[in-house]
Design a protein around this motif. Structure first.
Motif, PDB file in Angstrom:
ATOM      1  N   VAL A  32       0.887  -1.164   0.000  1.00 26.04           N
ATOM      2  CA  VAL A  32       0.000   0.000   0.000  1.00 26.04           C
ATOM      3  C   VAL A  32       0.920   1.208   0.000  1.00 26.04           C
ATOM      4  N   VAL A  33       0.876   1.971  -1.079  1.00 24.95           N
ATOM      5  CA  VAL A  33       1.744   3.145  -1.165  1.00 24.95           C
ATOM      6  C   VAL A  33       0.894   4.405  -1.083  1.00 24.95           C
ATOM      7  N   GLY A  34       1.519   5.474  -0.663  1.00 24.62           N
ATOM      8  CA  GLY A  34       0.779   6.731  -0.551  1.00 24.62           C
ATOM      9  C   GLY A  34       1.601   7.744   0.199  1.00 24.62           C
ATOM     10  N   ALA A  35       1.209   8.993   0.063  1.00 22.66           N
ATOM     11  CA  ALA A  35       1.963  10.087   0.671  1.00 22.66           C
ATOM     12  C   ALA A  35       1.805  10.069   2.184  1.00 22.66           C
ATOM     13  N   ASN A  36       2.651  10.830   2.816  1.00 17.27           N
ATOM     14  CA  ASN A  36       2.577  11.100   4.239  1.00 17.27           C
ATOM     15  C   ASN A  36       1.150  11.521   4.627  1.00 17.27           C
ATOM     16  N   GLY A  37       0.578  10.830   5.610  1.00 18.31           N
ATOM     17  CA  GLY A  37      -0.745  11.236   6.097  1.00 18.31           C
ATOM     18  C   GLY A  37      -1.917  10.617   5.351  1.00 18.31           C
ATOM     19  N   ALA A  38      -1.645   9.755   4.381  1.00 18.07           N
ATOM     20  CA  ALA A  38      -2.728   9.151   3.588  1.00 18.07           C
ATOM     21  C   ALA A  38      -3.590   8.199   4.421  1.00 18.07           C
ATOM     22  N   GLY A  39      -3.007   7.643   5.494  1.00 20.28           N
ATOM     23  CA  GLY A  39      -3.755   6.716   6.344  1.00 20.28           C
ATOM     24  C   GLY A  39      -3.180   5.311   6.361  1.00 20.28           C
ATOM     25  N   LYS A  40      -1.976   5.153   5.846  1.00 31.84           N
ATOM     26  CA  LYS A  40      -1.376   3.818   5.731  1.00 31.84           C
ATOM     27  C   LYS A  40      -1.125   3.197   7.102  1.00 31.84           C
ATOM     28  N   THR A  41      -0.538   3.983   7.997  1.00 29.72           N
ATOM     29  CA  THR A  41      -0.253   3.459   9.340  1.00 29.72           C
ATOM     30  C   THR A  41      -1.548   3.127  10.078  1.00 29.72           C
ATOM     31  N   THR A  42      -2.546   3.985   9.923  1.00 29.28           N
ATOM     32  CA  THR A  42      -3.837   3.732  10.580  1.00 29.28           C
ATOM     33  C   THR A  42      -4.420   2.407  10.080  1.00 29.28           C
ATOM     34  N   LEU A  43      -4.294   2.172   8.784  1.00 27.53           N
ATOM     35  CA  LEU A  43      -4.785   0.905   8.215  1.00 27.53           C
ATOM     36  C   LEU A  43      -4.081  -0.279   8.883  1.00 27.53           C
ATOM     37  N   LEU A  44      -2.752  -0.223   8.966  1.00 30.06           N
ATOM     38  CA  LEU A  44      -2.015  -1.345   9.582  1.00 30.06           C
ATOM     39  C   LEU A  44      -2.396  -1.516  11.047  1.00 30.06           C
ATOM     40  N   LYS A  45      -2.605  -0.398  11.741  1.00 29.05           N
ATOM     41  CA  LYS A  45      -2.991  -0.493  13.159  1.00 29.05           C
ATOM     42  C   LYS A  45      -4.372  -1.155  13.292  1.00 29.05           C
ATOM     43  N   CYS A  46      -5.271  -0.845  12.373  1.00 24.92           N
ATOM     44  CA  CYS A  46      -6.589  -1.502  12.401  1.00 24.92           C
ATOM     45  C   CYS A  46      -6.416  -3.009  12.189  1.00 24.92           C
ATOM     46  N   LEU A  78      -0.821 -13.134  12.633  1.00 28.62           N
ATOM     47  CA  LEU A  78      -0.712 -11.811  12.010  1.00 28.62           C
ATOM     48  C   LEU A  78       0.234 -10.980  12.866  1.00 28.62           C
ATOM     49  N   SER A  79       1.379 -10.640  12.308  1.00 29.78           N
ATOM     50  CA  SER A  79       2.413  -9.993  13.108  1.00 29.78           C
ATOM     51  C   SER A  79       2.818  -8.677  12.463  1.00 29.78           C
ATOM     52  N   GLN A  80       3.049  -7.654  13.271  1.00 30.39           N
ATOM     53  CA  GLN A  80       3.396  -6.337  12.718  1.00 30.39           C
ATOM     54  C   GLN A  80       4.794  -5.899  13.119  1.00 30.39           C
ATOM     55  N   SER A  81       5.520  -5.371  12.129  1.00 32.97           N
ATOM     56  CA  SER A  81       6.764  -4.670  12.428  1.00 32.97           C
ATOM     57  C   SER A  81       6.436  -3.178  12.324  1.00 32.97           C
ATOM     58  N   PRO A  82       6.344  -2.502  13.469  1.00 30.33           N
ATOM     59  CA  PRO A  82       5.730  -1.173  13.459  1.00 30.33           C
ATOM     60  C   PRO A  82       6.604  -0.071  12.884  1.00 30.33           C
ATOM     61  N   GLU A  83       5.942   1.033  12.518  1.00 30.97           N
ATOM     62  CA  GLU A  83       6.657   2.224  12.065  1.00 30.97           C
ATOM     63  C   GLU A  83       7.574   2.689  13.199  1.00 30.97           C
ATOM     64  N   LEU A 155       2.860 -11.001   7.520  1.00 31.94           N
ATOM     65  CA  LEU A 155       3.659  -9.979   8.193  1.00 31.94           C
ATOM     66  C   LEU A 155       3.219  -8.597   7.707  1.00 31.94           C
ATOM     67  N   LEU A 156       2.913  -7.728   8.655  1.00 30.84           N
ATOM     68  CA  LEU A 156       2.540  -6.357   8.322  1.00 30.84           C
ATOM     69  C   LEU A 156       3.768  -5.477   8.534  1.00 30.84           C
ATOM     70  N   LEU A 157       4.230  -4.831   7.485  1.00 31.13           N
ATOM     71  CA  LEU A 157       5.463  -4.036   7.589  1.00 31.13           C
ATOM     72  C   LEU A 157       5.161  -2.566   7.353  1.00 31.13           C
ATOM     73  N   ASP A 158       5.464  -1.734   8.339  1.00 34.76           N
ATOM     74  CA  ASP A 158       5.166  -0.310   8.221  1.00 34.76           C
ATOM     75  C   ASP A 158       6.438   0.483   7.926  1.00 34.76           C
TER      76      ASP A 158
END
Ligand code: ATP
Length: 233
Positions: A32-46, A78-83, A155-158
């Protein structure tokens, strides 16, 4: 493997995800690509369960996940490597890795650790040193290796490339690509659209909380809208 339908999320009264549809099938690398603030991190957190969802559904390996607490999502694979990596800086590299395997007490933990050291030889060299002494790139390697110690199916990679020098970015992307051989499915969120699309099978473009384009990575790389907005070409 992972299906997201109509996903909505908000901070207070401000909705930042406005109905996201997304699918990741087994052994795929999806970005999932997108500019700063697009909501990518929020998506992974959900997806990892650390941000509440206000609408829509998440399904993982056939089961509803939307209301499952975060620690149980980890148990389901389901495992996340966080921002920002979020490694534990005061304990050793090896102890960080062992924390990634906290769900397991079997002999496979040692083998998984060996696999991690083969994937990132520098972590073996520094295994007894405090993780806070690692460089940014090494800390990113540790964050990915620690997430893999949880034996994820997905694996969820932020933003693994964030803040790294170009050579290290290439190395990190190579490692992500190699996860396909390890049968780990990857959902990779990145601002570095070109690097991410180059290693992914498919991609989604996210703009202000919506998916605006989706398709095979090679088609997205060739798309004039993407080339202009994200690849600077
Ligand atoms: P980045 O690459 O900077 O992490 P992003 O695409 O991951 O960007 P998010 O971090 O998900 O985007 O942010 C989406 C929107 O939600 C932005 O407008 C951001 O300002 C807002 N936001 C993020 N975190 C919070 C928060 N804790 N409280 C309020 N608003 C937030």
């Amino acid at each position: 493997m992972l299906t997201v339908e109509g996903l909505r999320s908000a901070y207070g009264h401000i909705e930042v995800l406005h109905g996201i549809d997304l699918e990741v099938t087994s052994r795929e690398i999806v970005t999932v690509v997108g500019a700063n603030g697009a909501g990518k991190t929020t998506l992974l957190k959900c997806l990892s369960g650390t941000q509440s969802v206000t609408g829509g559904d998440i399904r993982f390996r056939g089961d509803a996940l939307t209301t499952v607490p975060a620690y149980k999502r980890l148990k389901r694979g389901l495992s996340q490597s966080p921002e920002g990596r979020q490694i534990f800086t005061n304990i050793s590299v090896e102890e960080n890795l062992r924390l990634g395997a906290f769900l397991f007490t079997d002999d496979r933990v040692e083998k998984d650790m060996e696999d991690a050291f083969q994937m990132f030889p520098i972590l073996r060299e520094k295994r007894n040193l405090a993780a806070g002494g690692l460089s940014g790139g090494q800390q990113q390697m540790l964050a990915i290796a620690r997430a893999l110690m949880g034996r994820p199916h997905c694996l969820l990679l932020d933003e693994p490339s964030m803040g790294l020098a170009p050579l290290l970015v290439a190395q990190i992307f190579d490692v992500v690509k190699s996860l396909r051989e390890k049968e780990v499915t990857v959902l990779l969120v990145e601002q570095n659209a070109f690097g991410a699309l180059k290693i992914a099978d498919r991609g989604y473009v996210m703009e202000t909380g919506r998916i605006t384009l989706a398709g095979p990575s090679d088609e997205l790389i060739a798309d004039p809208r993407i080339r202009e907005a994200y690849l600077g070409i």
